[in-house]
Design a protein around this motif. Structure first.
Motif, short mmCIF file in Angstrom:
data_model
loop_
_atom_site.label_atom_id
_atom_site.label_comp_id
_atom_site.label_asym_id
_atom_site.label_seq_id
_atom_site.Cartn_x
_atom_site.Cartn_y
_atom_site.Cartn_z
N HIS A 28 0.82 -1.22 0.00
CA HIS A 28 0.00 0.00 0.00
C HIS A 28 0.85 1.26 0.00
CE1 HIS A 28 -4.00 -1.70 0.25
NE2 HIS A 28 -3.55 -2.59 1.10
N LEU A 29 2.06 1.16 0.54
CA LEU A 29 2.94 2.32 0.60
C LEU A 29 3.81 2.48 -0.64
CD1 LEU A 29 4.04 2.04 4.34
CD2 LEU A 29 2.54 3.78 3.34
N HIS A 30 3.79 1.52 -1.52
CA HIS A 30 4.63 1.58 -2.72
C HIS A 30 4.15 2.72 -3.63
CE1 HIS A 30 6.53 0.46 -6.50
NE2 HIS A 30 7.43 -0.15 -5.73
N PRO A 31 5.06 3.49 -4.19
CA PRO A 31 4.68 4.64 -5.03
C PRO A 31 3.75 4.29 -6.19
CG PRO A 31 7.00 4.74 -4.51
CD PRO A 31 6.51 3.42 -3.98
N SER A 32 3.82 3.08 -6.70
CA SER A 32 2.95 2.71 -7.82
C SER A 32 1.55 2.29 -7.39
CB SER A 32 3.59 1.58 -8.64
OG SER A 32 3.64 0.39 -7.87
N ALA A 33 1.33 2.17 -6.10
CA ALA A 33 0.04 1.67 -5.62
C ALA A 33 -1.07 2.71 -5.72
CB ALA A 33 0.17 1.19 -4.17
N ASP A 35 -2.01 7.22 -6.45
CA ASP A 35 -1.57 8.43 -7.15
C ASP A 35 -0.74 9.38 -6.29
OD1 ASP A 35 -2.81 7.62 -9.48
OD2 ASP A 35 -4.68 8.68 -9.02
N SER A 36 -0.97 9.39 -5.00
CA SER A 36 -0.27 10.36 -4.17
C SER A 36 0.20 9.73 -2.86
CB SER A 36 -1.19 11.54 -3.84
OG SER A 36 -2.23 11.14 -2.96
N ALA A 37 1.14 10.41 -2.22
CA ALA A 37 1.64 9.97 -0.92
C ALA A 37 0.51 9.98 0.11
CB ALA A 37 2.79 10.85 -0.46
N ALA A 38 -0.37 10.96 0.01
CA ALA A 38 -1.51 11.04 0.95
C ALA A 38 -2.42 9.83 0.79
CB ALA A 38 -2.29 12.33 0.73
N ASP A 39 -2.65 9.40 -0.45
CA ASP A 39 -3.47 8.21 -0.69
C ASP A 39 -2.79 6.95 -0.14
OD1 ASP A 39 -5.38 9.76 -1.93
OD2 ASP A 39 -4.83 9.14 -3.97
#
Length: 91
Positions: A28-33, A35-39
């Motif tokens: 869930h924390l992977h950048p591709s998971a 659109d944004s860091a907040a998501d």
């Protein structure tokens, strides 16, 4: 009393569960998971809240105690309520 092999098996099972949770959290924390860091943070928080929510009643009971007593109560409540907790997840 447990044999060394039984202790090892129980410890391994506990570490395996923690490993699986951390793998899911990492996904869930992977950048591709998302659109944004907040998501990503929101998804990770939702995962952890959902996990913790399973044990909420047990945690509430444990918080009525101090120190190691709280930990002992938490383990005791989870052990006592395991069949009921499992049934609630199998809905």
């Amino acid at each position: 009393m447990l044999t060394p092999n039984q202790i090892h098996a129980a410890e391994y099972d506990g570490q395996s569960v923690a490993y699986r949770l951390l793998l899911l959290l990492n996904e869930h924390l992977h950048p591709s998971a998302y659109d944004s860091a907040a998501d990503r943070t929101e998804a990770a928080s939702t995962l952890l809240e959902s996990f913790s929510g399973v044990f909420a009643g047990c945690l509430a009971d444990a918080l009525e105690h101090q120190g190691s007593d709280a930990v002992n109560v938490l383990y005791q409540r989870i052990t006592e309520r395991a069949p009921e907790l499992l049934a609630s997840l199998s809905r």
